[in-house]
Motif scaffolding. Structure first.
Motif, PDB file in Angstrom:
ATOM      1  N   THR A   7      30.010  58.806  19.066  1.00 41.90           N
ATOM      2  CA  THR A   7      29.285  58.205  19.959  1.00 41.90           C
ATOM      3  C   THR A   7      29.828  58.496  21.432  1.00 41.90           C
ATOM      4  N   ALA A   8      29.219  57.942  22.607  1.00 40.99           N
ATOM      5  CA  ALA A   8      29.689  58.099  23.894  1.00 40.99           C
ATOM      6  C   ALA A   8      29.521  59.513  24.236  1.00 40.99           C
ATOM      7  N   ALA A   9      29.126  60.427  23.508  1.00 38.84           N
ATOM      8  CA  ALA A   9      28.901  61.980  23.799  1.00 38.84           C
ATOM      9  C   ALA A   9      28.000  62.108  24.590  1.00 38.84           C
ATOM     10  N   GLU A  10      26.870  61.495  24.406  1.00 39.22           N
ATOM     11  CA  GLU A  10      25.613  61.344  25.110  1.00 39.22           C
ATOM     12  C   GLU A  10      25.261  62.849  25.235  1.00 39.22           C
ATOM     13  N   VAL A  11      25.241  63.678  26.307  1.00 38.73           N
ATOM     14  CA  VAL A  11      25.021  65.043  26.513  1.00 38.73           C
ATOM     15  C   VAL A  11      26.308  65.487  27.272  1.00 38.73           C
ATOM     16  N   LEU A  12      26.938  66.403  26.587  1.00 37.47           N
ATOM     17  CA  LEU A  12      28.293  67.053  27.198  1.00 37.47           C
ATOM     18  C   LEU A  12      28.030  67.736  28.455  1.00 37.47           C
ATOM     19  N   ASP A  13      27.483  67.151  29.562  1.00 35.25           N
ATOM     20  CA  ASP A  13      27.172  67.752  30.736  1.00 35.25           C
ATOM     21  C   ASP A  13      27.366  66.672  31.974  1.00 35.25           C
ATOM     22  N   ASP A  14      28.488  67.228  32.695  1.00 33.67           N
ATOM     23  CA  ASP A  14      28.641  66.125  33.809  1.00 33.67           C
ATOM     24  C   ASP A  14      27.735  66.010  34.838  1.00 33.67           C
ATOM     25  N   SER A  15      26.841  66.907  34.921  1.00 29.79           N
ATOM     26  CA  SER A  15      25.721  66.522  35.988  1.00 29.79           C
ATOM     27  C   SER A  15      24.705  65.586  35.250  1.00 29.79           C
ATOM     28  N   PRO A  60      39.017  61.816  11.001  1.00 27.36           N
ATOM     29  CA  PRO A  60      37.901  62.492  11.163  1.00 27.36           C
ATOM     30  C   PRO A  60      36.785  61.741  12.071  1.00 27.36           C
ATOM     31  N   THR A  61      35.962  62.665  12.696  1.00 23.70           N
ATOM     32  CA  THR A  61      35.025  62.017  13.670  1.00 23.70           C
ATOM     33  C   THR A  61      33.597  62.557  13.087  1.00 23.70           C
ATOM     34  N   THR A  62      32.750  61.754  13.634  1.00 24.45           N
ATOM     35  CA  THR A  62      31.308  62.363  13.658  1.00 24.45           C
ATOM     36  C   THR A  62      30.860  63.080  15.090  1.00 24.45           C
ATOM     37  N   SER A  63      29.829  63.734  15.266  1.00 30.94           N
ATOM     38  CA  SER A  63      29.160  63.992  16.358  1.00 30.94           C
ATOM     39  C   SER A  63      27.936  63.633  16.559  1.00 30.94           C
ATOM     40  N   THR A  64      27.615  63.543  17.867  1.00 28.17           N
ATOM     41  CA  THR A  64      26.192  63.022  18.195  1.00 28.17           C
ATOM     42  C   THR A  64      25.684  63.721  19.407  1.00 28.17           C
ATOM     43  N   LEU A  65      24.276  63.608  19.745  1.00 25.70           N
ATOM     44  CA  LEU A  65      23.745  64.015  20.906  1.00 25.70           C
ATOM     45  C   LEU A  65      22.576  62.863  21.139  1.00 25.70           C
ATOM     46  N   LEU A  66      22.488  62.545  22.365  1.00 26.26           N
ATOM     47  CA  LEU A  66      21.622  61.679  22.804  1.00 26.26           C
ATOM     48  C   LEU A  66      20.475  62.682  23.587  1.00 26.26           C
ATOM     49  N   THR A  91      37.236  64.771  28.743  1.00 27.04           N
ATOM     50  CA  THR A  91      37.941  63.881  28.349  1.00 27.04           C
ATOM     51  C   THR A  91      37.223  63.474  26.811  1.00 27.04           C
ATOM     52  N   TRP A  92      36.064  63.275  26.628  1.00 27.08           N
ATOM     53  CA  TRP A  92      35.574  62.925  25.208  1.00 27.08           C
ATOM     54  C   TRP A  92      35.992  64.416  24.282  1.00 27.08           C
ATOM     55  N   LYS A  93      35.991  65.403  24.637  1.00 25.70           N
ATOM     56  CA  LYS A  93      36.446  66.441  23.717  1.00 25.70           C
ATOM     57  C   LYS A  93      38.010  66.323  23.415  1.00 25.70           C
ATOM     58  N   ALA A  94      38.691  66.055  24.493  1.00 27.05           N
ATOM     59  CA  ALA A  94      40.070  65.909  24.270  1.00 27.05           C
ATOM     60  C   ALA A  94      40.425  64.882  23.442  1.00 27.05           C
ATOM     61  N   ILE A  95      39.601  63.573  23.266  1.00 25.08           N
ATOM     62  CA  ILE A  95      40.011  62.668  22.454  1.00 25.08           C
ATOM     63  C   ILE A  95      39.675  62.939  20.980  1.00 25.08           C
ATOM     64  N   VAL A  96      38.726  63.539  20.855  1.00 25.32           N
ATOM     65  CA  VAL A  96      38.074  64.183  19.610  1.00 25.32           C
ATOM     66  C   VAL A  96      39.179  65.152  18.919  1.00 25.32           C
ATOM     67  N   GLN A  97      39.511  65.884  19.796  1.00 20.04           N
ATOM     68  CA  GLN A  97      40.535  66.836  19.173  1.00 20.04           C
ATOM     69  C   GLN A  97      41.887  66.107  18.827  1.00 20.04           C
ATOM     70  N   THR A  98      42.152  65.114  19.624  1.00 21.41           N
ATOM     71  CA  THR A  98      43.308  64.635  19.277  1.00 21.41           C
ATOM     72  C   THR A  98      43.357  63.890  17.960  1.00 21.41           C
ATOM     73  N   ALA A  99      42.212  63.106  17.872  1.00 27.81           N
ATOM     74  CA  ALA A  99      41.747  62.509  16.515  1.00 27.81           C
ATOM     75  C   ALA A  99      41.869  63.259  15.449  1.00 27.81           C
ATOM     76  N   HIS A 100      41.409  64.525  15.575  1.00 30.71           N
ATOM     77  CA  HIS A 100      41.607  65.618  14.421  1.00 30.71           C
ATOM     78  C   HIS A 100      42.979  65.846  14.205  1.00 30.71           C
ATOM     79  N   GLN A 101      43.881  66.114  15.346  1.00 34.70           N
ATOM     80  CA  GLN A 101      45.185  66.268  14.961  1.00 34.70           C
ATOM     81  C   GLN A 101      46.101  65.275  14.272  1.00 34.70           C
ATOM     82  N   VAL A 102      45.623  64.182  14.433  1.00 29.87           N
ATOM     83  CA  VAL A 102      46.303  62.961  14.151  1.00 29.87           C
ATOM     84  C   VAL A 102      45.738  62.448  12.506  1.00 29.87           C
TER      85      VAL A 102
END
Length: 386
Positions: A184-192, A220-226, A206-217
């Motif tokens: 969550t907190a992805a909402e829409v991955l478009d900064d505008s 697992p994560t889920t993914s969402t779209l608001l 930053t959202w993507k960087a945290i998800v990538q780091t989570a996978h590396q350590v």
């Protein structure tokens, strides 16, 4: 080329194994003709059957929203409160353990923990110590329960408060007992869009960087779209593209964890802050549009993120059940309580029983099975053993 011919060509390409591209997805997301939508639906269902079969999963879980006190002011959120505001809460760990015991007695295999960004939530002057203490207490009380906890926004908050890297925060939480992260907190991955929707939140990178780091350590994560607010079809398509790229990178890098599922979260605005509600001009989700987005998400993501879930909280159980015929293969969890969406005016309810979920799945003629957080089948006797 006519609209019909264009849609047919796109769908044929996807069935031939060609990855759907943002431009073609944008075309599909703008389809209004009912017969063409049914073609998209049929293709999504065909792919779903090929990719994950006909069984529909569900999970016995409980939400544990430990606080709604939050420093941020997202323009779609009716959940957050200031510390001295009516309705503010910050639950003691003992209360969470009591709630957890009730859930485990009902067969829960997962607790989902998310909360507001409360600057006062510290131990020893550190945010991380508070979160680690919370997880440790729950894990000690319920060692066999999977803790699906803390969105990338919460990870960024802890990191900022304590001056730690994302990796340090994630490793500490994993060591304490966190098993996976909600996407969550992805909402829409478009900064505008984010500058209007949630200007104080972390940005897309930053959202993507945290998800990538989570996978590396190894988390697992889920993914969402608001969806269904101010975003355009093109922005929806680009969001799906970024999720697919994240999963492709995880696969290519052979990270120990991946994205486990995609969940569409249609916007509910009945009790959302007035400015955004006026702009959207709709209090409840448009089910037909939500079904179309879920079908196209299957076309776009299914080969990489095969598990797709509708939100019965936002669409109601009847609407979510319809999504099983639009490319979805999971009906979500029992939840047992829900605050974030219900406080925004959702009409789908806050809990479902196992019997209700099973009956909904049976109504579309598909077999049901209980899963755990990571989509592994759970034997009924094991689920209820506590």
């Amino acid at each position: 080329m006519t609209d019909s011919a264009m849609v047919a060509a796109i769908l044929a390409s996807v069935l031939d194994g060609e990855p759907l591209q943002p431009e073609a997805a944008t075309v599909l997301l703008q389809v209004r003709d009912r017969s063409l939508r049914h073609q998209i639906q049929a293709t999504a269902n065909q792919l779903r059957s090929q990719q994950v079969g006909d069984r529909v999963s569900y999970v016995i879980n409980r939400n544990l929203n430990f606080t709604n006190i939050c420093e941020q002011h997202c323009n779609f959120c009716a959940f957050r409160r200031d510390p001295d505001q009516a309705g503010a809460f910050w639950l003691d760990t003992s209360i969470l353990i009591e709630k957890g015991a009730v859930a485990v007695a009902a067969g829960a295999t997962e607790f989902c923990l998310q909360g507001g960004l409360n600057p006062a939530a510290k131990r020893n002057g550190r945010s991380l110590d508070f979160y680690v203490e919370l997880i440790t207490s729950l894990k000690q009380a319920f060692p066999c329960v999977h803790l699906h906890a803390f969105s990338p926004q919460e990870i960024q908050f802890i990191s900022r408060e304590d001056g730690l890297s994302f990796r340090e925060v994630l490793q500490a939480l994993k060591a304490a007992g966190v098993g996976s992260l909600p996407g969550t907190a992805a909402e829409v991955l478009d900064d505008s869009v984010r500058r209007i929707l949630c200007p104080e939140k972390l940005d897309s990178a930053t959202w993507k960087a945290i998800v990538q780091t989570a996978h590396q350590v190894g988390l697992p994560t889920t993914s969402t779209l608001l969806s269904g607010h101010i975003e355009t079809p093109s922005q929806q398509a680009q969001h799906l593209e970024q999720l697919r790229q994240l999963q492709q990178q995880a696969i290519a890098q052979e990270t120990p964890a991946r994205i486990t599922e995609f969940i569409l979260l249609p916007f509910v605005g009945a009790l959302a802050p007035t400015p955004l509600r006026k702009r959207v001009q709709r209090d409840q989700p448009d089910l037909s549009d939500a079904l179309l987005v879920m079908a196209i998400a299957r076309l776009y993501l299914g080969a990489w993120i095969p598990n797709h879930q509708p939100s019965w909280v936002k669409l109601g159980l009847t609407g979510a059940t319809q999504a099983l015929d639009w490319g979805c293969n999971d009906l979500g969890g029992t939840l047992m309580e829900e605050h974030i969406t219900s406080m925004a005016g959702a009409q789908g309810g806050t809990a479902q029983t196992v019997e209700q979920l099973q009956a909904a799945i049976a109504s579309v003629g598909r077999p049901a099975y209980q899963r755990d957080t990571l989509y592994r089948p759970v034997a009924v006797e094991a689920a209820y053993a506590g």
